[in-house]
Motif scaffolding. Sequence first.
Motif, PDB file in Angstrom:
ATOM      1  N   SER A  44       0.864  -1.176   0.000  1.00  0.00           N
ATOM      2  CA  SER A  44       0.000   0.000   0.000  1.00  0.00           C
ATOM      3  C   SER A  44       0.902   1.228   0.000  1.00  0.00           C
ATOM      4  O   SER A  44       1.981   1.226   0.599  1.00  0.00           O
ATOM      5  N   GLY A  45       0.454   2.268  -0.675  1.00  0.00           N
ATOM      6  CA  GLY A  45       1.313   3.433  -0.866  1.00  0.00           C
ATOM      7  C   GLY A  45       1.785   4.056   0.435  1.00  0.00           C
ATOM      8  O   GLY A  45       2.930   4.515   0.528  1.00  0.00           O
ATOM      9  N   MET A  46       0.921   4.073   1.441  1.00  0.00           N
ATOM     10  CA  MET A  46       1.301   4.685   2.720  1.00  0.00           C
ATOM     11  C   MET A  46       2.373   3.865   3.433  1.00  0.00           C
ATOM     12  O   MET A  46       3.044   4.363   4.336  1.00  0.00           O
ATOM     13  N   GLY A  47       2.529   2.599   3.060  1.00  0.00           N
ATOM     14  CA  GLY A  47       3.530   1.752   3.681  1.00  0.00           C
ATOM     15  C   GLY A  47       4.750   1.489   2.820  1.00  0.00           C
ATOM     16  O   GLY A  47       5.673   0.761   3.247  1.00  0.00           O
ATOM     17  N   SER A  48       4.784   2.066   1.634  1.00  0.00           N
ATOM     18  CA  SER A  48       5.854   1.718   0.684  1.00  0.00           C
ATOM     19  C   SER A  48       7.242   2.091   1.191  1.00  0.00           C
ATOM     20  O   SER A  48       8.197   1.315   1.057  1.00  0.00           O
TER      21      SER A  48
ATOM     22  N   ASN B  64       0.005   3.285  -5.040  1.00  0.00           N
ATOM     23  CA  ASN B  64      -0.548   4.630  -5.071  1.00  0.00           C
ATOM     24  C   ASN B  64      -0.618   5.170  -3.642  1.00  0.00           C
ATOM     25  O   ASN B  64      -1.007   4.445  -2.731  1.00  0.00           O
ATOM     26  N   PRO B  65      -0.264   6.454  -3.452  1.00  0.00           N
ATOM     27  CA  PRO B  65      -0.183   7.001  -2.092  1.00  0.00           C
ATOM     28  C   PRO B  65      -1.551   7.388  -1.543  1.00  0.00           C
ATOM     29  O   PRO B  65      -1.788   8.538  -1.176  1.00  0.00           O
TER      30      PRO B  65
ATOM     31  N   LEU C 279       4.590   9.513  -5.385  1.00  0.00           N
ATOM     32  CA  LEU C 279       5.253   8.419  -4.676  1.00  0.00           C
ATOM     33  C   LEU C 279       6.408   7.860  -5.499  1.00  0.00           C
ATOM     34  O   LEU C 279       7.475   7.552  -4.948  1.00  0.00           O
ATOM     35  N   GLY C 280       6.202   7.742  -6.799  1.00  0.00           N
ATOM     36  CA  GLY C 280       7.289   7.252  -7.656  1.00  0.00           C
ATOM     37  C   GLY C 280       8.554   8.076  -7.499  1.00  0.00           C
ATOM     38  O   GLY C 280       9.667   7.539  -7.397  1.00  0.00           O
ATOM     39  N   GLU C 281       8.382   9.398  -7.452  1.00  0.00           N
ATOM     40  CA  GLU C 281       9.545  10.286  -7.295  1.00  0.00           C
ATOM     41  C   GLU C 281      10.156  10.170  -5.906  1.00  0.00           C
ATOM     42  O   GLU C 281      11.380  10.244  -5.758  1.00  0.00           O
TER      43      GLU C 281
END
Lengths: 228, 228
Positions: free
Chosen positions: A80-84, A106-107, A126-128
Motif C-alpha cells: 500500500s502506498g502509505m507503507g511503501s 498509489n499514495p 510516490l514514484g519520485e
Amino acid sequence: MTIGILGTGMVGQTLATSLLAKGNQVMIGTRNVADTLAKPGNPAMGTQSFSDWHQNNAGVQIGTFAEAAAFGEILINATSGMGSMDALASAGVDNLGDKVLIDIANPLDFSKGMPPTLSVVNDDSLGEVIQREFPRLNVVKTLNTMTAALMVNPAAVSGQHNVFVSGNDADAKEQVKTFLTEQFGWAPGSIIDMGDITTARGTEQLLPIWIRLYGVLQTPMFNFAIVR
Amino acid sequence: MTIGILGTGMVGQTLATSLLAKGNQVMIGTRNVADTLAKPGNPAMGTQSFSDWHQNNAGVQIGTFAEAAAFGEILINATSGMGSMDALASAGVDNLGDKVLIDIANPLDFSKGMPPTLSVVNDDSLGEVIQREFPRLNVVKTLNTMTAALMVNPAAVSGQHNVFVSGNDADAKEQVKTFLTEQFGWAPGSIIDMGDITTARGTEQLLPIWIRLYGVLQTPMFNFAIVR
C-alpha cells in the motif's frame, strides 16, 4: 526469471499467481512472515486469508521484504502506498541495489475517511519519492491505474486501452515494457511511455477519478483508453 | 437559447463560435471590453487577436462579466482557473443568481513554471470552491478534460470517448447533459455522470496527465475513454 514482490495484499497475490503460472520463480515479501501467514481473510470484502491463497499457490516462496528484494532480478512494489517507504527501508538499500523496481503503489490515504486523498500529490509523487530515497534503484511506475485482475490480463476488458510507464532510465523502461508484454500480454501499442518519473504525478492523480468511476460503474473491471 | 460565456480566451472563443452557429444568442463576457478588443494576438502561439476573431463572429455580443452573466439563461465559466473567482465576483451574485453554470475551468497554476500545478487539489476542487462561494448557482463541472475543439465537436476524434459531469443538482445536470448532446453532439451514452460536485476533484486531477499526454502525443486532439 526471478521476481521479488513486496506486498502480500490482493495486488501482490494476483501478480504472484500470474507470474508463477508463467514459469517464473517468485518470492513474495512481507514485514513478518509468521504474522502474514496467521492473518485472517476478510469475508465481507471477499478476500481469502494469505495462507489460504498460498495453499493454492504453493510454488510462490515467502520471505521478508529483505529476502524478496535480494531474491528478484526484477522487483515489484505492490505494498500500500502509505507503507511503501517503510517496506523499502526494511528491504534494505543493499538488497534493492540498482535493480528495476516496478512501482504499482498509489499514495492513497484512507485515514481521513472516504474517498481517500493522495498523501503525495501535485508537485511530487510516490514514484519520485522512492526514486529520490533510493537513487540507485531504477524506479518504473506502471500498472497503478487499474485493478489487479486487469494488470495481469488486459484482455479482460474489450477493446483498446492503455497502460502508462514513467521512469528516468530508458533501459529500465524498455525492460518493463517487455515484461508487460511477455508476462501479462500488454500489446506494445497499448503501452504509453509518459517520460521521466515526474510523469508519475499524472498517473497517480488518476486514482481520484478511478475511485469515483468504480462507484459509478459498480465494477473495478474498467480501464482508461487514450483515443485520438 | 441565450448563453453567457465568461472568458474571451481560446476556449471561450471556440464555444462562442460553435454556439452562435447553432442559432443561439451568445454574449461573451470580459473584465474590460475595450482592453479585450485592443489586445493583440500571439502569432507564436498561433492565436489571433480577440478583435480579429470577433470580426469573423460578429454575431457574438461582447460585454462585461456582469452583462454576460445577466444575459444568459445558461452560463459558461471559460476563464482561466486562477482567474475564475475574480471573474465570478465581478459578474456579481445577483446576475449569477440561481442559474446553471457550466464550469470548464481548471485551476492550473503556471506561476512556478512548467508543468503547471493545480492551485486547488486533492481534498477540494475549483468546482467546489465556486459552488461554496456562490451557493445559489447550480455549478456543473464538465468538458474540462479535453481541448476546446473537441468539446464542441466530439466526432473530431474517432471512436467512443467520454465527457464527465459533476454537480449537486440533478435537474441542472440533466439540463447540461441535454446541452452537451443538442449543442455539441455528445451521444448520451458517452456522458458519464460522476455524482456530486466533489467528483470534480477527479476530473480536474486529470489535467496533469492530460498535459503530459499532450507532450507525448504532440497533439491536443485526444480524449479519455473509459473502457469496460
